[in-house]
Write an enzyme that holds these catalytic residues in place. Structure first.
Site, PDB file in Angstrom:
ATOM      1  N   ASP A  81      -1.841   9.988  -5.460  1.00 52.89           N
ATOM      2  CA  ASP A  81      -1.639   9.590  -4.066  1.00 52.89           C
ATOM      3  C   ASP A  81      -1.436  10.855  -3.216  1.00 52.89           C
ATOM      4  OD1 ASP A  81      -1.293   7.769  -2.006  1.00 52.89           O
ATOM      5  OD2 ASP A  81       0.853   7.480  -2.376  1.00 52.89           O
ATOM      6  N   ASP A 103      -5.862  14.307   0.818  1.00 56.46           N
ATOM      7  CA  ASP A 103      -5.333  14.021   2.155  1.00 56.46           C
ATOM      8  C   ASP A 103      -5.460  15.247   3.059  1.00 56.46           C
ATOM      9  OD1 ASP A 103      -4.043  13.308   4.423  1.00 56.46           O
ATOM     10  OD2 ASP A 103      -2.137  12.771   3.472  1.00 56.46           O
ATOM     11  N   GLU A 133      -8.453  10.485   3.815  1.00 53.44           N
ATOM     12  CA  GLU A 133      -7.800   9.892   4.989  1.00 53.44           C
ATOM     13  C   GLU A 133      -8.306  10.551   6.258  1.00 53.44           C
ATOM     14  OE1 GLU A 133      -3.652   8.923   4.681  1.00 53.44           O
ATOM     15  OE2 GLU A 133      -3.244   9.533   6.746  1.00 53.44           O
ATOM     16  N   GLY A 181       6.782   3.552   5.362  1.00 51.88           N
ATOM     17  CA  GLY A 181       8.199   3.174   5.369  1.00 51.88           C
ATOM     18  C   GLY A 181       8.425   1.942   6.216  1.00 51.88           C
ATOM     19  N   HIS A 208      -2.489   2.167   4.171  1.00 53.39           N
ATOM     20  CA  HIS A 208      -1.192   2.691   3.719  1.00 53.39           C
ATOM     21  C   HIS A 208      -0.115   2.059   4.599  1.00 53.39           C
ATOM     22  CE1 HIS A 208      -2.557   6.515   1.482  1.00 53.39           C
ATOM     23  NE2 HIS A 208      -3.602   5.739   1.636  1.00 53.39           N
ATOM     24  N   ALA A 210       1.896  -0.706   4.605  1.00 60.88           N
ATOM     25  CA  ALA A 210       1.724  -2.092   5.083  1.00 60.88           C
ATOM     26  C   ALA A 210       3.041  -2.870   5.074  1.00 60.88           C
ATOM     27  CB  ALA A 210       0.694  -2.805   4.216  1.00 60.88           C
ATOM     28  N   ASN A 230      -1.678   0.298  -0.144  1.00 61.86           N
ATOM     29  CA  ASN A 230      -0.642   1.097  -0.823  1.00 61.86           C
ATOM     30  C   ASN A 230       0.744   0.535  -0.542  1.00 61.86           C
ATOM     31  OD1 ASN A 230      -2.690   2.772  -1.542  1.00 61.86           O
ATOM     32  ND2 ASN A 230      -1.806   4.624  -0.660  1.00 61.86           N
TER      33      ASN A 230
HETATM   34  P1  13P Z   1       4.991   2.631   2.256  1.00 60.94           P
HETATM   35  O1  13P Z   1       5.969   3.678   1.796  1.00 60.94           O
HETATM   36  O2  13P Z   1       5.118   2.305   3.674  1.00 60.94           O
HETATM   37  O3  13P Z   1       5.013   1.437   1.360  1.00 60.94           O
HETATM   38  O4  13P Z   1       3.537   3.258   2.116  1.00 60.94           O
HETATM   39  C1  13P Z   1       3.066   3.584   0.855  1.00 60.94           C
HETATM   40  C2  13P Z   1       1.907   4.442   0.958  1.00 60.94           C
HETATM   41  O5  13P Z   1       1.124   4.341   1.863  1.00 60.94           O
HETATM   42  C3  13P Z   1       1.723   5.419  -0.112  1.00 60.94           C
HETATM   43  O6  13P Z   1       0.602   6.219   0.079  1.00 60.94           O
END
Ligand code: 13P
Length: 287
Positions: A81, A103, A133, A181, A208, A210, A230
Site C-alpha cells: 500500500d 504513490d 494514484e 481516517g 481509499h 471510504a 481500501n
Molecule cells: P482509511 O484509513 O480511511 O480506512 O483508508 C485506508 C486506505 O486508504 C489505505 O490506503
C-alpha cells in the site's frame, strides 16, 4: 492461496462489487483479515505500507502476509500500500507480492507519470499488477486526524485518461471527496466526477478512505467503476475497542493472549461487515 493477476479485480468491476484492500500491521490483523476472507469465501487483499513496515519490520510482515496467504483456503492477494520508494516496491516484488501501489500523488504530473511507469516496468518483470494514484487525499494513512475533504486535490478526468495511457497501470486510485481516517465532517463523494473518470479510463478505480461513507454513496461509487476499496481506520478502531474492553479482565493475570485474541476477532468481524457492504448485489442493493 495466493491470488495472482487482475482477474478478480476485473470481475469485481464487471459485476459492480469491490475487492477490499485491508491494511494489516501485525500477526493479529493478518489473522483477522484472513479469517474474514475464509468465512466470506470471496477474494481479499492483505495490504501493508510503510507505516506497517515501520512497526513490524518489512521482512517480517512481508513473510507473515505471504505465508498466511499461501496456506489459507481463501484467495488472498498480498499488496504493497502507498509506496513512494522504488527500492521498497522492488523488495516486495522480489518477495512475491501480487500487486503494489506506487504513490506519486504528491509529485507534479510528469514526475508522477515517470515514477509510475518505472514501477509498472518492475512489476511486469515479476508478474504483479500496479495501482497508482492521481489527485491527493487529505488525512493520514495510519492515524485518524479528522481531516476534511476541502484540502484535497481532486482527480481530473482528462488527466486520468492521459495518466493511465502513459503509464500502463492496472488500477487507479482517485480523489473524489474521500478522506483517510474518520473525517470531522460528513464526507460527500463527487459521483459525477467519478463517473467522468470511469468513462475516461479503461482500468478499475480504487477508493481509499471510504470510512463513514453512507452506504448508498459507497454503492454509487461501486456503480461508477470502483472495484477496490481500501479499509484501515475502521479495522484499527475495532481492534482498539476490543483491546480496551478486554484489558481490565486481563490485567490481573497478565493475560496478554486474551487481549490480542479479542483484537484479532474484532478485526475479523469488522472485515466481514465490510466485505458484505462491498457486495451490493449479494445483499440486494442497487449498484
Ligand atoms: P482509511 O484509513 O480511511 O480506512 O483508508 C485506508 C486506505 O486508504 C489505505 O490506503
Amino acid at each position: 492461496m495466493l491470488l495472482h493477476g487482475t482477474d478478480a479485480l476485473k470481475q469485481a468491476a464487471a459485476t459492480g462489487h469491490a475487492l477490499p484492500g485491508f491494511v494489516a500491521y501485525n500477526l493479529e490483523t493478518v489473522q483477522g483479515i484472513t479469517a474474514a476472507a475464509e468465512t466470506a469465501g470471496t477474494p481479499v487483499l492483505i495490504q501493508a505500507g510503510s507505516g506497517s513496515f515501520k512497526h513490524a519490520g518489512r521482512k517480517a510482515l512481508m513473510r507473515l502476509a505471504l505465508d498466511t496467504a499461501e496456506h489459507s483456503t481463501a484467495r488472498l492477494g498480498v499488496h504493497l500500500d502507498h509506496s513512494r520508494d522504488l527500492d521498497e516496491i522492488t523488495a516486495c516484488l522480489e518477495a512475491g507480492y501480487t500487486s503494489v501501489m506506487v504513490d506519486g500523488s504528491h509529485l507534479p504530473f510528469a514526475e508522477n507519470i515517470a515514477l509510475t511507469k518505472e514501477a509498472v516496468r518492475r512489476a511486469r518483470h515479476h508478474g504483479a499488477w500496479v495501482e497508482a494514484e492521481l489527485g491527493a487525499l487529505p488525512g493520514d494513512e495510519d492515524v485518524s486526524t479528522g481531516a476534511v475533504a476541502k484540502t484535497a486535490t481532486m482527480t481530473d478526468p482528462a488527466q486520468a485518461e492521459e495518466f493511465v495511457d502513459a503509464t500502463g497501470v492496472d488500477a487507479l486510485a482517485v480523489a473524489v471527496g474521500n478522506v483517510h481516517g474518520f473525517p470531522r465532517d460528513p464526507v460527500r463523494l463527487d459521483l459525477e466526477r467519478l463517473a467522468a473518470i470511469h468513462a475516461a479510463v479503461p482500468v478499475p478505480l480504487v477508493l481509499h478512505g471510504a470510512n463513514g461513507l453512507p452506504v448508498e454513496e459507497l454503492h454509487g461509487a461501486l456503480a461508477r467503476g470502483v472495484a477496490k476499496v481500501n479499509v484501515n481506520a475502521e479495522l484499527r478502531r475495532a481492534y482498539l475497542e476490543a483491546v480496551n474492553a478486554t484489558l481490565p479482565a486481563a490485567l490481573p493475570g497478565s493475560d496478554v493472549v486474551s487481549v490480542w485474541a479479542a483484537g484479532r476477532d474484532a478485526v475479523r468481524d469488522t472485515a466481514l461487515e465490510v466485505i458484505g457492504r462491498l457486495s451490493p448485489r449479494a445483499e440486494g442493493g442497487d449498484a
